[in-house]
Enzyme design. Structure first.
Site, PDB file in Angstrom:
ATOM      1  N   LYS A  51       0.841  -1.207   0.000  1.00  0.00           N
ATOM      2  CA  LYS A  51       0.000   0.000   0.000  1.00  0.00           C
ATOM      3  C   LYS A  51       0.877   1.260   0.000  1.00  0.00           C
ATOM      4  O   LYS A  51       0.659   2.178  -0.781  1.00  0.00           O
ATOM      5  CB  LYS A  51      -0.903  -0.002   1.244  1.00  0.00           C
ATOM      6  N   ARG A  72      -4.680  10.639   4.757  1.00  0.00           N
ATOM      7  CA  ARG A  72      -3.582  11.590   4.888  1.00  0.00           C
ATOM      8  C   ARG A  72      -2.637  11.567   3.688  1.00  0.00           C
ATOM      9  O   ARG A  72      -2.040  12.577   3.323  1.00  0.00           O
ATOM     10  CB  ARG A  72      -2.758  11.270   6.140  1.00  0.00           C
ATOM     11  N   CYS A  81      -4.085  12.388  13.597  1.00  0.00           N
ATOM     12  CA  CYS A  81      -4.879  11.169  13.725  1.00  0.00           C
ATOM     13  C   CYS A  81      -4.530  10.533  15.053  1.00  0.00           C
ATOM     14  O   CYS A  81      -3.764  11.090  15.827  1.00  0.00           O
ATOM     15  CB  CYS A  81      -4.629  10.226  12.562  1.00  0.00           C
ATOM     16  N   ILE A 135       2.981  18.643   8.342  1.00  0.00           N
ATOM     17  CA  ILE A 135       3.560  18.504   6.998  1.00  0.00           C
ATOM     18  C   ILE A 135       4.644  19.564   6.765  1.00  0.00           C
ATOM     19  O   ILE A 135       4.936  19.946   5.638  1.00  0.00           O
ATOM     20  CB  ILE A 135       2.481  18.587   5.895  1.00  0.00           C
ATOM     21  N   LEU A 184       7.813  19.439   6.995  1.00  0.00           N
ATOM     22  CA  LEU A 184       9.002  19.013   6.249  1.00  0.00           C
ATOM     23  C   LEU A 184       8.713  18.933   4.749  1.00  0.00           C
ATOM     24  O   LEU A 184       9.577  19.234   3.928  1.00  0.00           O
ATOM     25  CB  LEU A 184       9.511  17.664   6.775  1.00  0.00           C
ATOM     26  N   ASP A 218       5.132   0.629  12.135  1.00  0.00           N
ATOM     27  CA  ASP A 218       3.884  -0.032  11.733  1.00  0.00           C
ATOM     28  C   ASP A 218       3.797  -1.473  12.250  1.00  0.00           C
ATOM     29  O   ASP A 218       2.729  -2.077  12.196  1.00  0.00           O
ATOM     30  CB  ASP A 218       3.738  -0.024  10.204  1.00  0.00           C
ATOM     31  N   VAL A 276       8.956   6.983  16.682  1.00  0.00           N
ATOM     32  CA  VAL A 276       8.589   7.649  15.422  1.00  0.00           C
ATOM     33  C   VAL A 276       7.339   8.517  15.581  1.00  0.00           C
ATOM     34  O   VAL A 276       7.309   9.667  15.143  1.00  0.00           O
ATOM     35  CB  VAL A 276       8.406   6.613  14.288  1.00  0.00           C
TER      36      VAL A 276
HETATM   37  C1  UD1 Z   1       4.609   6.740   6.302  1.00  0.00           C
HETATM   38  C2  UD1 Z   1       3.706   5.542   6.194  1.00  0.00           C
HETATM   39  C3  UD1 Z   1       3.236   5.084   7.582  1.00  0.00           C
HETATM   40  C4  UD1 Z   1       4.432   4.869   8.490  1.00  0.00           C
HETATM   41  C5  UD1 Z   1       5.347   6.085   8.504  1.00  0.00           C
HETATM   42  C6  UD1 Z   1       6.640   5.860   9.272  1.00  0.00           C
HETATM   43  C7  UD1 Z   1       2.634   5.920   4.052  1.00  0.00           C
HETATM   44  C8  UD1 Z   1       1.374   6.198   3.312  1.00  0.00           C
HETATM   45  N1  UD1 Z   1       2.547   5.906   5.385  1.00  0.00           N
HETATM   46  O1  UD1 Z   1       3.812   7.805   6.850  1.00  0.00           O
HETATM   47  O2  UD1 Z   1       2.514   3.871   7.426  1.00  0.00           O
HETATM   48  O3  UD1 Z   1       3.976   4.623   9.815  1.00  0.00           O
HETATM   49  O4  UD1 Z   1       5.712   6.430   7.151  1.00  0.00           O
HETATM   50  O5  UD1 Z   1       7.319   4.762   8.786  1.00  0.00           O
HETATM   51  O6  UD1 Z   1       3.669   5.691   3.456  1.00  0.00           O
HETATM   52  N2  UD1 Z   1       6.839  14.506  10.497  1.00  0.00           N
HETATM   53  C9  UD1 Z   1       7.013  15.845  10.774  1.00  0.00           C
HETATM   54  N3  UD1 Z   1       6.847  16.721   9.748  1.00  0.00           N
HETATM   55  C10 UD1 Z   1       6.552  16.347   8.481  1.00  0.00           C
HETATM   56  C11 UD1 Z   1       6.383  14.973   8.215  1.00  0.00           C
HETATM   57  C12 UD1 Z   1       6.530  14.072   9.243  1.00  0.00           C
HETATM   58  O7  UD1 Z   1       7.284  16.230  11.903  1.00  0.00           O
HETATM   59  O8  UD1 Z   1       6.439  17.205   7.588  1.00  0.00           O
HETATM   60  C13 UD1 Z   1       6.969  13.521  11.604  1.00  0.00           C
HETATM   61  C14 UD1 Z   1       5.671  12.769  11.857  1.00  0.00           C
HETATM   62  O9  UD1 Z   1       4.818  13.510  12.689  1.00  0.00           O
HETATM   63  C15 UD1 Z   1       6.141  11.496  12.500  1.00  0.00           C
HETATM   64  C16 UD1 Z   1       7.487  11.255  11.790  1.00  0.00           C
HETATM   65  O10 UD1 Z   1       7.870  12.502  11.207  1.00  0.00           O
HETATM   66  O11 UD1 Z   1       6.356  11.676  13.860  1.00  0.00           O
HETATM   67  C17 UD1 Z   1       7.422  10.197  10.723  1.00  0.00           C
HETATM   68  O12 UD1 Z   1       6.485  10.554   9.756  1.00  0.00           O
HETATM   69  P1  UD1 Z   1       6.644  10.190   8.207  1.00  0.00           P
HETATM   70  O13 UD1 Z   1       7.887   9.381   8.004  1.00  0.00           O
HETATM   71  O14 UD1 Z   1       6.478  11.428   7.410  1.00  0.00           O
HETATM   72  O15 UD1 Z   1       5.395   9.246   7.987  1.00  0.00           O
HETATM   73  P2  UD1 Z   1       4.352   9.302   6.808  1.00  0.00           P
HETATM   74  O16 UD1 Z   1       5.043   9.537   5.512  1.00  0.00           O
HETATM   75  O17 UD1 Z   1       3.199  10.177   7.186  1.00  0.00           O
END
Ligand code: UD1
Length: 421
Positions: A22, A94, A118, A125, A127, A307, A329
């Site tokens: 996915k 998301r 969530c 977002i 980053l 996950d 994480v």
């Molecule tokens: C993706 C996966 C999700 C998995 C996660 C971590 C998809 C669709 N989802 O989610 O299943 O659990 O990776 O392996 O691929 N963060 C920030 N700022 C940002 C972006 C992220 O602070 O702009 C933080 C988040 O809050 C979190 C951490 O970084 O604490 C990891 O998030 P991220 O790696 O971005 O996860 P997703 O891409 O949302």
């Protein structure tokens, strides 16, 4: 509302075929926005989240054909001319944010409702926005909306403060057609990033280093249509591995890439499970040794995947000895601990640390709530070994991420059925 009724099932036996990932298919489908050519994506899992992404692509003007007998989605992006993603779709998933980079590159602008937090955390977002700004975009976040615009994207050095999977993907997609070279430092290294990069390269992009912490993208003028098969889902793989272990069963997992689940393999072996590579897949046996406790700490890849934390915690409540689970994480990814406690598990949560003391009490069936996707899977696993009947509600979360979950589990001997309330 639908729920799962799960009964104590005894050891799971047999074979299970893993679906396409996915988390690789979603950004790959979003990347089709980058071209006006036709892309054929194979090995796409049939899931609610994929359906939402297809609807998003259609809402932007793409022609999307879904052939579920073949697990293939074909996207003709020649008609893409809408730069705004409807809120109705963003609120469902998301991962809608993945179209921001591609839309910006293709149409010079993107408007998307800000995906909310969530159950597992705040999920900002910043980053994504920071990376796209570094490439020259103007990104404004105001009153729940994200507005991005760029006359032109220019390659640059982007340092990510945290190796965010989604931000790495969004920046990589936009940089593929930026003018000049982009280097993403402290990039996420997940296999899904490598899969996306290989799809982009098939479309004509010049990306090197995906799968390491430094990705180098030489921008090209235009991308063309391409065909690509999505990698197997490593989290579904891990979930069935834990299902074999928790039920003390013996399951052959087919269509998986053991290299992508090394931390899960290592931790299951520490617990006493036996993992064997076979011609047709990976066999996981929980029926040979007495299973014992271990500690886990989630980290970005190649660390233990966040996950898999909930499913593994379910397993740790059934082994002898005390365990510690540290979640680094996401800030709030222990909602399942409370639900497992309703089933008699002894789990103490303090911030990002969950302790499971050695005094195991057998799990008992209860009415529990699937608070997020992986939490739901964990509760089903616990239900398979709990005494009596477990009712898992809010299972739409599970259905978002596991293809044919009930069918695959049932084929292994799990007593699980879906009922509508
Ligand atoms: C993706 C996966 C999700 C998995 C996660 C971590 C998809 C669709 N989802 O989610 O299943 O659990 O990776 O392996 O691929 N963060 C920030 N700022 C940002 C972006 C992220 O602070 O702009 C933080 C988040 O809050 C979190 C951490 O970084 O604490 C990891 O998030 P991220 O790696 O971005 O996860 P997703 O891409 O949302």
């Amino acid at each position: 509302m639908a729920k799962y009724i799960v009964e104590n099932s005894g050891p799971l036996y047999g074979e299970v075929e893993i679906s396409g990932a996915k988390n690789a298919a979603l950004p790959i489908l979003a990347a089709t926005v980058l071209t006006d050519g036709v892309c054929e994506i194979n090995e796409v899992p049939r899931l609610k989240d994929i359906d939402v992404m297809c609807r998003i692509l259609r809402s932007l003007g793409a022609k999307v054909e879904e052939n579920w007998d073949e697990h293939t989605v074909t996207v003709d992006g020649s008609g893409i001319n809408v730069s705004e993603v409807p809120y109705d779709l963003v609120k469902l998933m998301r991962a809608s944010i993945f179209v921001m980079g591609p839309l910006l590159a293709r149409l010079g602008k993107a408007t998307i409702a800000q995906p909310g937090g969530c159950a597992i955390g705040n999920r900002p977002i910043d980053l994504h926005a920071k990376g796209l700004r570094t490439l020259g975009a103007r990104v404004m976040i105001s009153e729940g909306m994200v507005y991005a615009a760029a006359d032109k994207l220019t390659g640059a050095l982007v340092y990510l403060d945290f190796p965010s999977v989604g931000a790495t993907e969004n920046i990589m997609m936009a940089a593929a057609v930026a003018e000049g070279t982009t280097i993403i430092e402290n990039a996420a290294e997940e296999p899904e990033i490598v899969d996306l990069a290989s799809f982009l390269n098939r479309m004509g992009a010049k990306i090197k280093g995906a799968g390491t912490d430094t990705i180098r993208i030489e921008g090209v003028e235009k991308l063309h249509g391409a065909r690509h098969a999505v990698i197997p889902d490593r989290i579904e793989t891990g979930t069935f591995m834990v299902a074999a272990a928790i039920t003390r069963g013996n399951v052959l997992i087919k269509n998986c890439l053991p290299d992508h689940v090394r931390p899960v393999i290592a931790k299951l072996i520490e617990c006493g499970a036996v993992i064997q590579d076979e011609m047709e897949g990976m066999r996981v046996r929980g029926d040979i040794n007495r299973l014992v406790a271990t500690d886990i700490k989630t980290l970005p890849y190649p660390g233990f995947p966040t996950d898999m934390q909930a499913p593994f915690m379910a397993l740790l409540t059934t082994v002898s000895g005390s365990s510690t689970v540290i979640e680094t994480v996401f800030e709030n990814r222990f909602m399942h601990a409370q639900e497992l406690s309703k089933m008699g598990a002894n789990i103490r949560v303090d911030g990002r640390v969950a302790s499971i003391p050695g005094d195991k009490c057998p799990l008992e069936g209860a009415q529990v709530v699937s608070t997020d996707l992986r939490a739901g899977a964990a509760l089903v696993l616990a239900g398979l070994v709990a005494k009596g009947t477990t009712e898992v509600s809010q299972i739409y979360h599970v259905e978002r991420g596991y293809e044919n979950f009930v069918e695959k589990m049932s084929k292994l001997g799990a007593k699980i059925r879906l009922v509508e309330d």
